[in-house]
Motif scaffolding. Structure first.
Motif, PDB file in Angstrom:
ATOM      1  N   HIS A   1       2.827  -3.877   6.751  1.00 19.47           N
ATOM      2  CA  HIS A   1       1.831  -2.819   6.539  1.00 19.47           C
ATOM      3  C   HIS A   1       1.860  -1.808   7.672  1.00 19.47           C
ATOM      4  O   HIS A   1       2.395  -2.083   8.740  1.00 19.47           O
ATOM      5  N   ASN A   2       1.258  -0.656   7.412  1.00 18.16           N
ATOM      6  CA  ASN A   2       1.051   0.354   8.457  1.00 18.16           C
ATOM      7  C   ASN A   2      -0.433   0.575   8.658  1.00 18.16           C
ATOM      8  O   ASN A   2      -1.232   0.421   7.734  1.00 18.16           O
TER       9      ASN A   2
ATOM     10  N   HIS B   1       0.842  -1.201   0.000  1.00 13.86           N
ATOM     11  CA  HIS B   1       0.000   0.000   0.000  1.00 13.86           C
ATOM     12  C   HIS B   1       0.874   1.246   0.000  1.00 13.86           C
ATOM     13  O   HIS B   1       1.694   1.435   0.912  1.00 13.86           O
TER      14      HIS B   1
ATOM     15  N   GLU C   1       1.893   3.502   2.949  1.00 15.30           N
ATOM     16  CA  GLU C   1       2.490   2.921   4.150  1.00 15.30           C
ATOM     17  C   GLU C   1       4.012   2.995   4.106  1.00 15.30           C
ATOM     18  O   GLU C   1       4.728   1.997   4.085  1.00 15.30           O
TER      19      GLU C   1
END
Ligand SMILES: [Zn+2]
Length: 400
Positions: free
Chosen positions: A287-288, A192, A195
């Motif tokens: 991920h974030n 993403h 992120e």
């Protein structure tokens, strides 16, 4: 009038990763800045939490901007917003080289309008501002250039994005040591585009793996690294979808090379590796998110071996890093939206397809309870370096 025009604050996004929506001037010292956001291929699941812009011609006194149009949808649930009262924009006075968070005193949140306002007194006439410290394809290329020519780093291009950008795959291992005795870890960051914290963590890990001190690790392990799953998003300042609107961490069960060439290239590369008889001892996609850290895998269907690996992974994260996941590993389930096609993540699909012990990791961008601050670039780099020890020990526990 001319003097007024000359004095107007300028807003630009014409650099890699730059993005912003509509700009509205309320007063010479007050702008309303819409966050553009991005929706999926069907116009759903709009997420608006990437902005990266430069303000120029700033006045000497206090200046104010409001971030607006933040509300979207997540996994088809309307009303969600990923810019929150607790997210803090970062700023840079050196053209994006170093980043600092705005302080709690400088930021306020309007709960009715769901808008974040920042008030600050500029220290220079130009400032760059972003949701989290930006990390672009140029950062990846700069890092690779530093280690160019090292025999233990191999770079391949496994495919092209919708807009024709390269999708690199890195292999880090000692080529003089046969693969037969090695364990294999796959490591992916930045599915993403917003992120960026995952890219900084990956850079910390890569620097550790490529350093002289890691010679022994390179004899024992093969690291296969995917640093740019969405190179268009990194370049164009997208949020979480490819240039055709396909979420790079959904759709792994409905891959179409024409509309989502990034996923198609990565899935083929990973499955080809396994099908050619190579091992994968652990696959990690980083991920974030806003306010929690956790790892997530197929606990309910993965059997005792995967559960034991998850527990070891979690314990080592607790011991060796600041990872904050008091409730332990989560169960991923089989899909993010059961019963609907195109809703599987990379880790759900890799486990379903080849029983690969695959994990997702989320790391928060808000105030971190174990760091006692908002995570900085250095915190991410340090975490990534420590994560190399965590991953290698998780798959090769001492004494086994
Ligand atoms: Zn993500």
């Amino acid at each position: 009038m001319l003097a007024l025009l000359l004095a107007a604050v300028t807003v630009t996004t014409s650099f890699e990763g730059g993005n912003l929506g509509k700009v509205e001037t309320v007063a010479p010292d007050h702008l309303r800045l819409a966050v553009k956001g991005q929706a999926d291929q069907n116009g759903r699941n709009r997420q608006a939490n990437w902005y990266y812009f430069e303000l120029g011609n700033l006045p000497r006194g206090e200046f104010r901007f409001d971030l607006t149009e933040l509300v979207g949808e997540y996994n088809f649930k309307p009303g969600s917003h990923a810019v929150t009262k607790d997210t803090r924009p970062v700023y840079s006075y050196d053209g994006g080289r170093t980043w600092t968070h705005f302080t709690d005193q400088q930021v306020s949140w309007n709960e009715q309008a769901k808008e974040l306002t920042v008030r600050f007194t500029p220290a220079k006439t130009a400032i760059r501002i972003a949701h989290t410290p930006p990390y672009t394809n140029a950062n990846v290329q700069a890092l690779l250039k530093e280690f160019q020519g090292k025999p233990f780093l191999k770079q391949e291009i496994i495919g092209k994005s919708v807009h024709g950008r390269s999708i690199p795959l890195l292999t880090i291992t000692d080529p003089a040591t046969p693969e037969a005795g090695k364990l294999v870890i796959w490591w992916m960051a930045r599915q993403h585009a917003w992120e960026t914290g995952t890219s900084w963590a990956l850079e910390g890990g890569l620097r550790k793996l490529l350093a002289p001190g890691a010679a022994n690790l390179r004899k024992r392990f093969v690291f296969k690294v995917l640093p740019c799953p969405d190179p268009d998003g990194m370049a164009e300042g997208a949020v979480r979808f490819n240039s055709n609107g396909f979420d790079i961490n959904r759709n792994w069960d409905a891959v179409d090379a024409a509309t989502m060439p990034e996923i198609a290239a990565m899935l083929k590369t990973i499955l080809d590796w396994v099908d050619a008889g190579h091992r994968i001892d652990l696959f990690l996609a980083m991920h974030n998110t806003e306010s929690v850290d956790y790892i997530d895998t197929m606990l309910s269907t993965g059997g005792p071996e995967l559960n034991a690996l998850a527990q070891r992974f979690q314990r080592l994260l607790n011991e060796k890093t600041v990872f904050y996941a008091p409730n332990g590993p989560r169960d991923a389930g089989e899909s993010t939206t059961p019963g609907m096609k195109g809703r599987k993540t990379v880790h759900q699909e890799l486990f379903a397809a080849r029983k690969i012990p695959a994990f997702l990791m989320e790391q928060m961008v808000e105030y971190h309870p174990r760091l006692h601050r908002l995570p900085t670039v250095q915190d991410r780099l340090d975490f990534g370096a420590a994560l190399v020890d965590v991953l290698t020990e998780a798959v090769a526990p001492a004494g086994q």
